[in-house]
Each structure stands twice: as structure tokens, then as C-alpha cells.
Design a protein around this motif. Structure first.
Motif, PDB file in Angstrom:
ATOM      1  N   ARG A 158       0.826  -1.210   0.000  1.00 12.96           N
ATOM      2  CA  ARG A 158       0.000   0.000   0.000  1.00 12.96           C
ATOM      3  C   ARG A 158       0.861   1.261   0.000  1.00 12.96           C
ATOM      4  N   ILE A 159       1.932   1.235   0.781  1.00 13.56           N
ATOM      5  CA  ILE A 159       2.790   2.426   0.853  1.00 13.56           C
ATOM      6  C   ILE A 159       3.450   2.679  -0.505  1.00 13.56           C
ATOM      7  N   GLY A 160       3.794   1.592  -1.182  1.00 14.51           N
ATOM      8  CA  GLY A 160       4.451   1.742  -2.486  1.00 14.51           C
ATOM      9  C   GLY A 160       5.886   1.254  -2.495  1.00 14.51           C
TER      10      GLY A 160
ATOM     11  N   ASP B 150       2.788  -3.436  13.736  1.00 17.51           N
ATOM     12  CA  ASP B 150       2.109  -2.444  14.585  1.00 17.51           C
ATOM     13  C   ASP B 150       1.195  -1.547  13.747  1.00 17.51           C
ATOM     14  N   LEU B 151       1.716  -1.085  12.605  1.00 13.37           N
ATOM     15  CA  LEU B 151       0.902  -0.221  11.743  1.00 13.37           C
ATOM     16  C   LEU B 151      -0.286  -0.987  11.165  1.00 13.37           C
ATOM     17  N   GLY B 152      -0.019  -2.218  10.752  1.00  9.16           N
ATOM     18  CA  GLY B 152      -1.073  -3.044  10.167  1.00  9.16           C
ATOM     19  C   GLY B 152      -2.206  -3.317  11.139  1.00  9.16           C
TER      20      GLY B 152
ATOM     21  N   TYR C  13      -3.621   0.790  12.228  1.00  8.15           N
ATOM     22  CA  TYR C  13      -4.183   1.670  11.193  1.00  8.15           C
ATOM     23  C   TYR C  13      -4.471   0.953   9.871  1.00  8.15           C
ATOM     24  N   CYS C  14      -3.450   0.269   9.380  1.00 11.54           N
ATOM     25  CA  CYS C  14      -3.554  -0.251   8.009  1.00 11.54           C
ATOM     26  C   CYS C  14      -4.148  -1.670   8.008  1.00 11.54           C
ATOM     27  N   THR C  15      -5.354  -1.757   8.543  1.00 16.86           N
ATOM     28  CA  THR C  15      -6.005  -3.067   8.633  1.00 16.86           C
ATOM     29  C   THR C  15      -6.431  -3.530   7.236  1.00 16.86           C
TER      30      THR C  15
ATOM     31  N   ALA D  84     -10.472  -2.213   6.494  1.00 17.01           N
ATOM     32  CA  ALA D  84     -10.839  -0.795   6.598  1.00 17.01           C
ATOM     33  C   ALA D  84      -9.671   0.034   7.123  1.00 17.01           C
ATOM     34  N   PRO D  85      -8.693   0.316   6.271  1.00 15.74           N
ATOM     35  CA  PRO D  85      -7.545   1.110   6.732  1.00 15.74           C
ATOM     36  C   PRO D  85      -7.971   2.513   7.181  1.00 15.74           C
ATOM     37  N   LYS D  86      -7.376   2.938   8.282  1.00 17.57           N
ATOM     38  CA  LYS D  86      -7.746   4.258   8.841  1.00 17.57           C
ATOM     39  C   LYS D  86      -6.796   5.322   8.291  1.00 17.57           C
ATOM     40  N   CYS D  87      -6.901   5.566   6.993  1.00 18.30           N
ATOM     41  CA  CYS D  87      -5.963   6.485   6.330  1.00 18.30           C
ATOM     42  C   CYS D  87      -6.059   7.913   6.880  1.00 18.30           C
ATOM     43  N   ASP D  88      -7.254   8.312   7.311  1.00 21.84           N
ATOM     44  CA  ASP D  88      -7.424   9.688   7.794  1.00 21.84           C
ATOM     45  C   ASP D  88      -6.510  10.007   8.967  1.00 21.84           C
ATOM     46  N   THR D  89      -6.282   9.023   9.812  1.00 20.70           N
ATOM     47  CA  THR D  89      -5.475   9.291  11.006  1.00 20.70           C
ATOM     48  C   THR D  89      -4.104   8.608  10.961  1.00 20.70           C
ATOM     49  N   CYS D  90      -3.830   7.890   9.916  1.00 25.13           N
ATOM     50  CA  CYS D  90      -2.568   7.137   9.817  1.00 25.13           C
ATOM     51  C   CYS D  90      -1.357   8.082   9.765  1.00 25.13           C
ATOM     52  N   PRO D  91      -0.312   7.768  10.507  1.00 21.51           N
ATOM     53  CA  PRO D  91       0.874   8.640  10.500  1.00 21.51           C
ATOM     54  C   PRO D  91       1.645   8.629   9.181  1.00 21.51           C
ATOM     55  N   LEU D  92       1.246   7.796   8.245  1.00 22.37           N
ATOM     56  CA  LEU D  92       1.959   7.726   6.963  1.00 22.37           C
ATOM     57  C   LEU D  92       1.160   8.365   5.822  1.00 22.37           C
ATOM     58  N   ASN D  93       0.032   8.997   6.163  1.00 18.62           N
ATOM     59  CA  ASN D  93      -0.893   9.390   5.101  1.00 18.62           C
ATOM     60  C   ASN D  93      -0.428  10.556   4.218  1.00 18.62           C
ATOM     61  N   THR D  94       0.663  11.227   4.595  1.00 18.15           N
ATOM     62  CA  THR D  94       1.125  12.325   3.737  1.00 18.15           C
ATOM     63  C   THR D  94       2.000  11.823   2.587  1.00 18.15           C
ATOM     64  N   PHE D  95       2.464  10.581   2.676  1.00 16.06           N
ATOM     65  CA  PHE D  95       3.319  10.083   1.595  1.00 16.06           C
ATOM     66  C   PHE D  95       2.944   8.690   1.108  1.00 16.06           C
ATOM     67  N   CYS D  96       2.049   7.970   1.810  1.00 15.66           N
ATOM     68  CA  CYS D  96       1.643   6.624   1.405  1.00 15.66           C
ATOM     69  C   CYS D  96       1.007   6.673   0.012  1.00 15.66           C
ATOM     70  N   LYS D  97       1.455   5.792  -0.857  1.00 16.31           N
ATOM     71  CA  LYS D  97       0.979   5.787  -2.253  1.00 16.31           C
ATOM     72  C   LYS D  97      -0.532   5.624  -2.344  1.00 16.31           C
ATOM     73  N   ARG D  98      -1.089   4.806  -1.455  1.00 16.82           N
ATOM     74  CA  ARG D  98      -2.521   4.553  -1.529  1.00 16.82           C
ATOM     75  C   ARG D  98      -3.360   5.760  -1.120  1.00 16.82           C
ATOM     76  N   SER D  99      -2.815   6.599  -0.238  1.00 10.68           N
ATOM     77  CA  SER D  99      -3.671   7.674   0.286  1.00 10.68           C
ATOM     78  C   SER D  99      -3.455   9.020  -0.382  1.00 10.68           C
ATOM     79  N   ILE D 100      -2.384   9.153  -1.208  1.00 12.23           N
ATOM     80  CA  ILE D 100      -2.168  10.493  -1.809  1.00 12.23           C
ATOM     81  C   ILE D 100      -2.695  10.525  -3.249  1.00 12.23           C
TER      82      ILE D 100
HETATM   83  S1  SF4 Z   1      -2.292   5.799   4.723  1.00 11.82           S
HETATM   84 FE1  SF4 Z   1      -1.389   4.001   3.704  1.00 11.82          FE
HETATM   85  S2  SF4 Z   1      -0.297   2.941   5.340  1.00 11.82           S
HETATM   86 FE2  SF4 Z   1      -1.746   4.333   6.298  1.00 11.82          FE
HETATM   87  S3  SF4 Z   1      -3.627   3.148   6.658  1.00 11.82           S
HETATM   88 FE3  SF4 Z   1      -3.831   4.153   4.681  1.00 11.82          FE
HETATM   89  S4  SF4 Z   1      -3.108   2.663   3.189  1.00 11.82           S
HETATM   90 FE4  SF4 Z   1      -2.338   2.036   5.172  1.00 11.82          FE
END
Ligand code: SF4
Length: 211
Positions: free
Chosen positions: A151-153, A185-187, A190-192, A195-211
């Protein structure tokens, strides 16, 4: 957002995960190396919580590798039944105990190929064992790690050995042991899978799936 390289992506991922999970560690309990290996065998298609509970019962009855080596496959199978796949797991535990108390002279090998002689110990568990016990750099790619990295890329693959190879290219060797635990831990948090919690995920500014 400008396209970022996989190396930069790995750097950002590492920093964000270390900040989000400062106490990250292996979620399988162990005080003796052989117990980690057996817990690893039990962990196939089973939760770490269940493994920790059931294995505590097993080690309460058979409190040394010699006692496990002497126990029957059936008796071990009866105790570990809640972990599922109990017949093949009991066979693996017995094979591991026989090698450890015999050929290996009570010393767990540092070589993953040697460890993988035990049926039930694949690359993931062998990497976990050498990483945790000997601090030999190795990445444990479990289902969480595989999902998160895709998901991150960091990878495009669904095959653990390819995911591991892609991760080894961009994460520093000294990060290999911890990045597996951090991905878990992330999986979980947040990244279940569903239903991944992208809104609050600490990686959401650069994760490929969320940008
Ligand atoms: S932002 Fe990326 S790493 Fe974070 S929960 Fe969403 S898909 Fe997963």
C-alpha cells in the motif's frame, strides 16, 4: 505531490513508524530461544495472543527441550489444538526438538537454511529466529508487513520473498529487524486489511494509496 523515490519513501516510513510506535517489539513472548522457535511454529494461521496463551500451557507441562523431545506427538497435539493445524504443528515441534537436542547440540543455528530443515519453519520464522536471538539482520514479512509495504508503495509484489527483496533494497540493514515489527504495529493499528484508517494514519502524507 512530487514523485518520491523508494529510498525516500522508506526513510519517511521508518521515521514515521519509529515515532508512532516507540515501544515496538516482537509480539511473541519468549524467555528462552527454543520457546521463540516453537512459538514461531505455532503462529502459522494463528494470532500471537492465542500462541502466547497456548504455548504457556505447553511449556508449563514440558519445561525443557528435553521434555518436549521425550513427549509424544499426540500429547503435544492435544495441548496445542487451540492454535489450529495441530497435527502438522506437533510434528514440526517434535522435529525441531529432536534436531535441537541432537544434531544441533542445544544451540539454535544462526543459518536460516539450516533452520528451514524443520518442517513448519519457513523463511519468515527462520528470519524471526535469527533476528531476535542473534540480532542477525533479517526482515520478517508476515501478512501485515506484506499488505502495508504494498500500500505504501515500497513493493508491487504479493509474494513474501519478493517483498523482502524490495524492502532490503531500500531499508538499511540495521533497520531490518525492527521494520518487520513496526509494520505489524501499523497493520494492526491503522492499516487493517478491510478498513484502513488512512485519515489518522501517520503515513498518510506520503503513502501511495492515500495520496
Ligand atoms: S495511509 Fe497508507 S499505510 Fe496508512 S492506513 Fe492508509 S493505506 Fe495504510
Amino acid at each position: 505531490m512530487t514523485r518520491i523515490s523508494k529510498t525516500e519513501l522508506a526513510k519517511l516510513t521508518w521515521e514515521a513508524l519509529c515515532q508512532a510506535f516507540p515501544d515496538s517489539a516482537c509480539s511473541l513472548d519468549y524467555d528462552e530461544p527454543y520457546k521463540l522457535a516453537i512459538r514461531g511454529i505455532l503462529s502459522a494461521q494463528c494470532t500471537d495472543v492465542r500462541v502466547n496463551i497456548t504455548s504457556a500451557e505447553l511449556f508449563g507441562i514440558y519445561d525443557s527441550i528435553d521434555r518436549i523431545n521425550e513427549a509424544s506427538e499426540e500429547d503435544i497435539g492435544r495441548i496445542i489444538k487451540p492454535c489450529g493445524l495441530y497435527k502438522s504443528k506437533a510434528k514440526s515441534i517434535k522435529a525441531f526438538a529432536a534436531l535441537l537436542a541432537g544434531e544441533w547440540g542445544y544451540e539454535i543455528p544462526r543459518d536460516t537454511t539450516e533452520l528451514m530443515r524443520v518442517p513448519g519453519i519457513g523463511r519468515k520464522i527462520a528470519n524471526l529466529i535469527v533476528g531476535e536471538i542473534y540480532q542477525i539482520p533479517a526482515i520478517v514479512v508476515d501478512t501485515h508487513c506484506k499488505r502495508v509495504m504494498k500500500r505504501i508503495g515500497i513493493t508491487k509484489s504479493d509474494t513474501p520473498v519478493n517483498v523482502e527483496r524490495d524492502m532490503m533494497k531500500v531499508f538499511k540493514k540495521e533497520q531490518w529487524i525492527a521494520i518487520g515489527h513496526l509494520s505489524v504495529d501499523l497493520g494492526r493499528a491503522y492499516c487493517t486489511a478491510r478498513a484502513p484508517k488512512c485519515d489518522t494514519c501517520p503515513l498518510n502524507t506520503f503513502c501511495k494509496r492515500s495520496i
